[in-house]
Design a protein around this motif. Sequence first.
Motif, PDB file in Angstrom:
ATOM      1  N   ILE A   1      17.180 -22.071  20.633  1.00 25.81           N
ATOM      2  CA  ILE A   1      16.477 -20.840  21.003  1.00 25.81           C
ATOM      3  C   ILE A   1      17.323 -20.119  22.045  1.00 25.81           C
ATOM      4  O   ILE A   1      17.643 -20.671  23.102  1.00 25.81           O
ATOM      5  CB  ILE A   1      15.074 -21.134  21.576  1.00 25.81           C
ATOM      6  CG1 ILE A   1      14.208 -21.822  20.530  1.00 25.81           C
ATOM      7  CG2 ILE A   1      14.416 -19.841  22.050  1.00 25.81           C
ATOM      8  CD1 ILE A   1      12.825 -22.202  21.030  1.00 25.81           C
ATOM      9  N   ARG A   2      17.693 -18.872  21.724  1.00 22.96           N
ATOM     10  CA  ARG A   2      18.382 -18.015  22.691  1.00 22.96           C
ATOM     11  C   ARG A   2      17.496 -16.810  22.966  1.00 22.96           C
ATOM     12  O   ARG A   2      17.016 -16.158  22.044  1.00 22.96           O
ATOM     13  CB  ARG A   2      19.741 -17.561  22.161  1.00 22.96           C
ATOM     14  CG  ARG A   2      20.773 -18.685  22.083  1.00 22.96           C
ATOM     15  CD  ARG A   2      22.119 -18.174  21.651  1.00 22.96           C
ATOM     16  NE  ARG A   2      22.088 -17.692  20.279  1.00 22.96           N
ATOM     17  CZ  ARG A   2      22.977 -16.850  19.755  1.00 22.96           C
ATOM     18  NH1 ARG A   2      23.928 -16.361  20.508  1.00 22.96           N
ATOM     19  NH2 ARG A   2      22.898 -16.486  18.499  1.00 22.96           N
ATOM     20  N   ALA A   3      17.256 -16.531  24.233  1.00 21.99           N
ATOM     21  CA  ALA A   3      16.331 -15.456  24.600  1.00 21.99           C
ATOM     22  C   ALA A   3      16.908 -14.636  25.747  1.00 21.99           C
ATOM     23  O   ALA A   3      17.693 -15.134  26.566  1.00 21.99           O
ATOM     24  CB  ALA A   3      14.965 -16.021  24.986  1.00 21.99           C
ATOM     25  N   LEU A   4      16.512 -13.367  25.793  1.00 23.27           N
ATOM     26  CA  LEU A   4      16.969 -12.438  26.831  1.00 23.27           C
ATOM     27  C   LEU A   4      15.772 -11.694  27.380  1.00 23.27           C
ATOM     28  O   LEU A   4      14.950 -11.180  26.620  1.00 23.27           O
ATOM     29  CB  LEU A   4      17.988 -11.446  26.256  1.00 23.27           C
ATOM     30  CG  LEU A   4      18.555 -10.407  27.228  1.00 23.27           C
ATOM     31  CD1 LEU A   4      19.442 -11.100  28.261  1.00 23.27           C
ATOM     32  CD2 LEU A   4      19.371  -9.362  26.477  1.00 23.27           C
TER      33      LEU A   4
ATOM     34  N   LEU B   1      12.325  -1.506  37.974  1.00 22.44           N
ATOM     35  CA  LEU B   1      11.880  -2.239  39.159  1.00 22.44           C
ATOM     36  C   LEU B   1      12.130  -3.739  39.041  1.00 22.44           C
ATOM     37  O   LEU B   1      11.794  -4.502  39.940  1.00 22.44           O
ATOM     38  CB  LEU B   1      10.386  -1.989  39.400  1.00 22.44           C
ATOM     39  CG  LEU B   1       9.980  -0.530  39.655  1.00 22.44           C
ATOM     40  CD1 LEU B   1       8.466  -0.424  39.814  1.00 22.44           C
ATOM     41  CD2 LEU B   1      10.690   0.015  40.902  1.00 22.44           C
ATOM     42  N   GLY B   2      12.718  -4.145  37.923  1.00 20.42           N
ATOM     43  CA  GLY B   2      13.016  -5.553  37.728  1.00 20.42           C
ATOM     44  C   GLY B   2      11.883  -6.371  37.158  1.00 20.42           C
ATOM     45  O   GLY B   2      11.990  -7.592  37.053  1.00 20.42           O
ATOM     46  N   GLU B   3      10.788  -5.719  36.751  1.00 19.01           N
ATOM     47  CA  GLU B   3       9.667  -6.436  36.164  1.00 19.01           C
ATOM     48  C   GLU B   3       9.896  -6.631  34.664  1.00 19.01           C
ATOM     49  O   GLU B   3      10.404  -5.728  33.991  1.00 19.01           O
ATOM     50  CB  GLU B   3       8.360  -5.665  36.391  1.00 19.01           C
ATOM     51  CG  GLU B   3       7.937  -5.600  37.864  1.00 19.01           C
ATOM     52  CD  GLU B   3       7.723  -6.974  38.459  1.00 19.01           C
ATOM     53  OE1 GLU B   3       7.144  -7.839  37.771  1.00 19.01           O
ATOM     54  OE2 GLU B   3       8.149  -7.193  39.604  1.00 19.01           O
ATOM     55  N   PRO B   4       9.521  -7.790  34.104  1.00 18.92           N
ATOM     56  CA  PRO B   4       9.767  -8.036  32.675  1.00 18.92           C
ATOM     57  C   PRO B   4       9.015  -7.049  31.784  1.00 18.92           C
ATOM     58  O   PRO B   4       7.820  -6.816  31.967  1.00 18.92           O
ATOM     59  CB  PRO B   4       9.234  -9.463  32.475  1.00 18.92           C
ATOM     60  CG  PRO B   4       9.228 -10.079  33.831  1.00 18.92           C
ATOM     61  CD  PRO B   4       8.933  -8.953  34.777  1.00 18.92           C
ATOM     62  N   LEU B   5       9.731  -6.459  30.833  1.00 17.46           N
ATOM     63  CA  LEU B   5       9.125  -5.608  29.819  1.00 17.46           C
ATOM     64  C   LEU B   5       8.925  -6.395  28.521  1.00 17.46           C
ATOM     65  O   LEU B   5       7.867  -6.342  27.903  1.00 17.46           O
ATOM     66  CB  LEU B   5      10.006  -4.386  29.541  1.00 17.46           C
ATOM     67  CG  LEU B   5      10.025  -3.284  30.605  1.00 17.46           C
ATOM     68  CD1 LEU B   5      10.997  -2.191  30.187  1.00 17.46           C
ATOM     69  CD2 LEU B   5       8.645  -2.703  30.816  1.00 17.46           C
ATOM     70  N   ARG B   6       9.952  -7.109  28.130  1.00 18.04           N
ATOM     71  CA  ARG B   6       9.877  -7.886  26.896  1.00 18.04           C
ATOM     72  C   ARG B   6      10.910  -9.005  26.923  1.00 18.04           C
ATOM     73  O   ARG B   6      11.855  -8.966  27.718  1.00 18.04           O
ATOM     74  CB  ARG B   6      10.109  -6.996  25.678  1.00 18.04           C
ATOM     75  CG  ARG B   6      11.442  -6.275  25.662  1.00 18.04           C
ATOM     76  CD  ARG B   6      11.627  -5.462  24.381  1.00 18.04           C
ATOM     77  NE  ARG B   6      10.574  -4.500  24.194  1.00 18.04           N
ATOM     78  CZ  ARG B   6      10.592  -3.266  24.700  1.00 18.04           C
ATOM     79  NH1 ARG B   6      11.616  -2.875  25.434  1.00 18.04           N
ATOM     80  NH2 ARG B   6       9.603  -2.426  24.478  1.00 18.04           N
ATOM     81  N   VAL B   7      10.686  -9.989  26.098  1.00 16.66           N
ATOM     82  CA  VAL B   7      11.655 -11.067  25.886  1.00 16.66           C
ATOM     83  C   VAL B   7      12.050 -11.044  24.413  1.00 16.66           C
ATOM     84  O   VAL B   7      11.187 -11.126  23.534  1.00 16.66           O
ATOM     85  CB  VAL B   7      11.073 -12.441  26.263  1.00 16.66           C
ATOM     86  CG1 VAL B   7      12.027 -13.543  25.824  1.00 16.66           C
ATOM     87  CG2 VAL B   7      10.834 -12.528  27.762  1.00 16.66           C
ATOM     88  N   ILE B   8      13.336 -10.888  24.151  1.00 13.42           N
ATOM     89  CA  ILE B   8      13.863 -10.863  22.788  1.00 13.42           C
ATOM     90  C   ILE B   8      14.585 -12.182  22.550  1.00 13.42           C
ATOM     91  O   ILE B   8      15.375 -12.630  23.378  1.00 13.42           O
ATOM     92  CB  ILE B   8      14.839  -9.687  22.595  1.00 13.42           C
ATOM     93  CG1 ILE B   8      14.137  -8.355  22.906  1.00 13.42           C
ATOM     94  CG2 ILE B   8      15.389  -9.673  21.180  1.00 13.42           C
ATOM     95  CD1 ILE B   8      15.066  -7.162  22.917  1.00 13.42           C
TER      96      ILE B   8
END
Length: 649
Positions: free
Chosen positions: A438-441, A447-454
Amino acid sequence: MLIVGIVGYFSMTGFAANSVSQFARAAGAAQQEIINQYINECISDVAYLSLSRPAGTLAKSGQGDDAKSMLSLIAENIADRNSGFKNLVITDSSGNIVYEYEDIQGMKESFFGFEELEGYSEGSTKISKIYMNNEDYETSVFYVAKSIDADGLNNIDGFAIEIIDLSKISEILSKTSYGEGKGYLSVTDGTGCVLNYEGNAVQKIDDITDSGIRDVMKSTVKPTSAENNIDYNVGGKLGCYNYFTGASSLNWKWVSVYPANIAMSQIAVPLAISLGTMVVLAVICALLGILITKSIVNPMNEMVKVAREIQEGDRDKRLDIKAHNEFKDISELFNNMLDDVSMSEELHRTISDISDNMLFEWDFHKETMYVSDNFKEKFDIDPSEAQLANGKFLDKIMTEDYAEIYKRDISALLKNRTGHSGEYQMTTKNGSLLWFSIRALCVTDRLGEPLRVIGVVTDIDSEKKLELQLSERASYDFLSQLYNRSTFERELKSEIERSAHAKVAVLFIDVDDFKFINDRFGHSVGDEVIKYVAGCIKQRVKGSGFAGRFGGDEFVLCITDPKQIEEIESLSLDLIDELYEGYHSELANVSINVKASIGIAFYPEHGDDSNKVVAAADEAMYFVKKNGKANYHIYQPEDSEMEDLQHTL
């Protein structure tokens, strides 16, 4: 009435100037969103490419025909939906080109814009400046770049780069006029070039003669938030500007431009209105209210309604265009944007379908999970049950140990806002337990807050099992299937470190007269004897320790069970008796009785590390050899000086 007229005059004068400013804001915001969407599509393309295996392969090795074919297919898809697309380039970490979709610069040449990538922050997306009349592409271009981390070790192995001309942005800017065609939108790269200023497609900022507007174009002052534009009124122009979003290194901004003298001339109408009667003012205000509601509020409400229906799942919903004013253009652009998003999703699915990789995306803003079709075919899991708050989802199809590791990895990913790569065992639809990587970004907002993980899930079961098999083979002696010497010594050292000074027994066993067996019956029978001895030893250490073969006819046992250690002499005698009972050799057609000498030593009594304990057991074994063989002996410091078996039990 005169006082009302005077008050109305000054009020409406200010209102007229403010209206022009507000109009500039609205026009700028609407058009910049279209451009921002276009730039973000390019960013998404490059983000996907940076995670792809073909790009990683080429960045690290510079070779791979299959990888180049796959990248060419991706580039063709991008070119079909992006009229501004010029080229797709993969470089190594030094900027040397290892792949070009269109042969422009040539392989191994240094990428023309690599100087801007020096000092690049790993994991970020770079939007370059505009390269006017670039000699390689014979037109003005810019590029979008993102680093490639082929191994998932937070290294920069190269860059995925998409080169784009200005045609698409210029086409959008050509439709940005407002205020009876007097106002328009310009775009600057924040470095040296500006698009659509005074009718010029592209020009250098320094070539603008108006110093006031030139300073606006070069200004690095940024608003406190994306919603707060910065107003200006200089050099005969007024308007506002703001920055595009989408990349950590994006300095591009849009600037709305409107002639100040025309804005001021517009106060004539408000002045005439202000001199009217209160009744006329009231009537006009009422009419304006009705007009605004009909021409602005109602269309905006319709846009909100359509957007909500699309968010709820109706992907084919579009605005019904009825207006013949600015909202007609906005509605068309809105529909076109939805069509582009739909095409982008279709491309996403197409790439997923032709790839062995399975894709997933967590959207923290919408609290939704997307997975590719081949992901759904592989795993029996419902994306709607994903818990996005803490990243739980795939742990449901993992073994308990790997589920805990995965949850810790995802927590670290969300905390550090970086990339992640790991290997886990997961259960497929048919119940098979296979290995997957599993590779994720993690994609964050400004502001550095997570929007999404791909992420990308890849089946590595065959490769992983081969790797484990090779590792296991390297740890065992081929003939006896016991640990080889290096593995035994490593395991013994670890056992002693774990024991915290608890007693550990080591038995050193040597087969007596083994050379005689080899010489009389042959090496094949000798191999039989080794296997027979190994089989007896395995039964003795099963559940109470481990054993290894040091080579030839030498074996070593480690006993960790306290009860067995207390009865170590009985164990040794039983082993000697069992070996002597022997076996019948079919090869030699004879019964073979095996004799063995055993030396015994204890940790920590006879040595404070593994090497010393093994050496003590070896010396005890040689004591038996010199005093009659076929017996056992517990190590004594004076063994080397004794000539008989007075301490043998």
